[in-house]
Design a protein around this motif. Structure first.
Motif, PDB file in Angstrom:
ATOM      1  N   ILE A   1     -51.117 -32.871 -51.792  1.00  0.00           N
ATOM      2  CA  ILE A   1     -50.590 -33.683 -50.694  1.00  0.00           C
ATOM      3  C   ILE A   1     -51.760 -34.059 -49.791  1.00  0.00           C
ATOM      4  N   GLY A   2     -51.799 -35.300 -49.365  1.00  0.00           N
ATOM      5  CA  GLY A   2     -52.901 -35.798 -48.553  1.00  0.00           C
ATOM      6  C   GLY A   2     -52.776 -35.469 -47.076  1.00  0.00           C
TER       7      GLY A   2
ATOM      8  N   PRO B   1     -61.196 -36.376 -51.750  1.00  0.00           N
ATOM      9  CA  PRO B   1     -62.309 -37.324 -51.672  1.00  0.00           C
ATOM     10  C   PRO B   1     -62.532 -37.780 -50.228  1.00  0.00           C
ATOM     11  N   GLY B   2     -63.773 -37.897 -49.867  1.00  0.00           N
ATOM     12  CA  GLY B   2     -64.113 -38.276 -48.502  1.00  0.00           C
ATOM     13  C   GLY B   2     -64.178 -37.087 -47.563  1.00  0.00           C
TER      14      GLY B   2
END
Length: 181
Positions: A57-58, A159-160
């Motif tokens: 989950i982001g 990512p990031g």
């Protein structure tokens, strides 16, 4: 010619069934995740069956936790298939927002699956995990079955460099001789 292919095809059915069953029991979870010891495993050390499902989950665990804390039939529902659940009388109205009044969950609380069926909260560590068990719950018919259901949150780096959450659901079942005393 049809008969010649029937025997190999029918012989493949058990193999396909086994592969589908294994895939369903470990949907989204890696082999390492499924093999890892998690909170609550000690409640059913002789489990006959274990299902592991996982997704990423982001959002960080602190943002995901409020949605986990309010799970239950008499609260936010299960964020799943309400129409199907309600066909069997669950009377679920799912939540589309975090409800402050549903954020307090503790060991010993009932965790309703249906108006007549409840499990019991066994462990809570906000931001980390919610563990419910059939032991001490309310189930009709006195089934010879013990179950645990774990909602485990772990931070992951996306990512990031953004922090996300790995949500791991684990169900464990023990029947008959495998049930705790």
């Amino acid at each position: 010619m049809t008969v010649r292919w029937a025997v190999p095809a029918l012989s493949a059915v058990p193999l396909v069934a086994l592969l589908v069953r294994r895939a369903f029991r470990r949907s989204g979870a890696t082999e390492a995740e499924a093999g890892r010891t998690l909170p609550g495993d000690e409640l059913l050390p002789a489990a006959d069956l274990q299902n592991d499902r996982a997704c990423t989950i982001g959002a960080p665990p602190a943002a995901v936790w409020p949605w986990i804390a309010q799970l239950g039939q008499d609260r936010a529902g299960f964020y799943s298939f309400e129409a199907l659940e309600n066909l069997v009388g669950c009377r679920i109205t799912g939540a589309t927002r975090v409800h402050p009044e549903w954020q307090h969950v503790g060991p010993g609380d009932r965790f309703r699956l249906h108006p007549d069926v409840a499990m019991r909260v066994a462990q809570v560590e906000p931001g980390s995990h919610l563990l419910v068990t059939s032991q001490g719950g309310d189930a009709p018919g006195g089934a010879d079955l013990a179950m645990t259901w774990l909602f485990h949150l772990a931070p992951v780096v996306l990512p990031g460099g953004v922090t996300g959450t790995r949500l791991h659901l684990r169900e464990r079942y023990a029947t008959g001789a495998g049930r705790p005393g």
